[in-house]
Motif scaffolding. Structure first.
Motif, mmCIF file in Angstrom:
data_model
loop_
_atom_site.group_PDB
_atom_site.id
_atom_site.type_symbol
_atom_site.label_atom_id
_atom_site.label_comp_id
_atom_site.label_asym_id
_atom_site.label_seq_id
_atom_site.Cartn_x
_atom_site.Cartn_y
_atom_site.Cartn_z
ATOM 1 N N THR A 30 0.981 -1.243 0.547
ATOM 2 C CA THR A 30 0.275 -0.005 -0.138
ATOM 3 C C THR A 30 1.092 1.099 -0.174
ATOM 4 O OG1 THR A 30 0.245 -0.192 2.149
ATOM 5 C CG2 THR A 30 -1.839 -1.228 0.660
ATOM 6 N N HIS A 31 2.409 1.289 0.598
ATOM 7 C CA HIS A 31 3.227 1.904 0.431
ATOM 8 C C HIS A 31 3.936 2.125 -0.705
ATOM 9 C CE1 HIS A 31 0.374 2.558 3.878
ATOM 10 N NE2 HIS A 31 0.851 3.558 3.739
ATOM 11 N N PRO A 32 4.061 1.702 -1.981
ATOM 12 C CA PRO A 32 4.919 1.240 -2.940
ATOM 13 C C PRO A 32 6.039 2.355 -3.019
ATOM 14 C CG PRO A 32 3.308 1.645 -3.841
ATOM 15 C CD PRO A 32 2.591 1.468 -2.768
ATOM 16 N N CYS A 33 6.174 3.591 -2.387
ATOM 17 C CA CYS A 33 7.753 3.921 -2.920
ATOM 18 C C CYS A 33 8.298 4.602 -1.612
ATOM 19 C CB CYS A 33 6.656 5.683 -3.911
ATOM 20 S SG CYS A 33 5.890 5.333 -5.214
ATOM 21 N N ASP A 34 7.517 4.420 -0.237
ATOM 22 C CA ASP A 34 8.144 4.510 0.991
ATOM 23 C C ASP A 34 10.146 3.892 1.311
ATOM 24 O OD1 ASP A 34 9.378 4.641 3.451
ATOM 25 O OD2 ASP A 34 6.881 4.561 4.273
ATOM 26 N N GLU A 35 10.366 4.664 0.628
ATOM 27 C CA GLU A 35 12.113 4.680 0.329
ATOM 28 C C GLU A 35 12.906 3.386 1.875
ATOM 29 O OE1 GLU A 35 14.075 4.429 -1.890
ATOM 30 O OE2 GLU A 35 12.139 5.172 -3.221
ATOM 31 N N HIS A 36 11.666 4.227 2.888
ATOM 32 C CA HIS A 36 12.182 3.753 4.968
ATOM 33 C C HIS A 36 12.263 2.184 4.436
ATOM 34 C CE1 HIS A 36 14.340 7.492 6.378
ATOM 35 N NE2 HIS A 36 12.810 8.186 6.106
ATOM 36 N N ALA A 37 10.455 2.095 4.527
ATOM 37 C CA ALA A 37 10.077 1.218 4.170
ATOM 38 C C ALA A 37 10.993 0.181 3.509
ATOM 39 C CB ALA A 37 8.874 1.011 3.815
ATOM 40 N N LEU A 38 11.481 0.207 2.211
ATOM 41 C CA LEU A 38 12.199 -0.263 0.842
ATOM 42 C C LEU A 38 13.227 -0.847 1.842
ATOM 43 C CD1 LEU A 38 11.644 1.147 -1.988
ATOM 44 C CD2 LEU A 38 11.063 -1.120 -1.812
#
Length: 64
Positions: A30-38
């Protein structure tokens, strides 16, 4: 007995790492652009490889 404790600790690490990866995957859906999550996902993926490698070697030591 110490090897069994190591095995239990590593098995716990396997479960925890798997949970973290599942949770990060769901979040990234649901948040594919979240750099921290990646970054977190990639870190957990590297940790998973290390934990699985450690666990497999401890299990082999216990069996022998």
């Amino acid at each position: 007995m110490e090897k069994m404790n190591d095995k239990r600790q590593l098995m716990s690490a396997v479960y925890q790492t798997g949970f973290a990866l599942d949770d990060a995957t769901l979040y990234l859906d649901t948040h594919p652009c979240d750099e921290h999550a990646l970054e977190y996902y990639n870190t957990m993926k590297r940790n998973e490889k290390c934990v699985y490698w450690d666990f497999s070697h401890i299990v082999m030591l216990i069996k022998t």
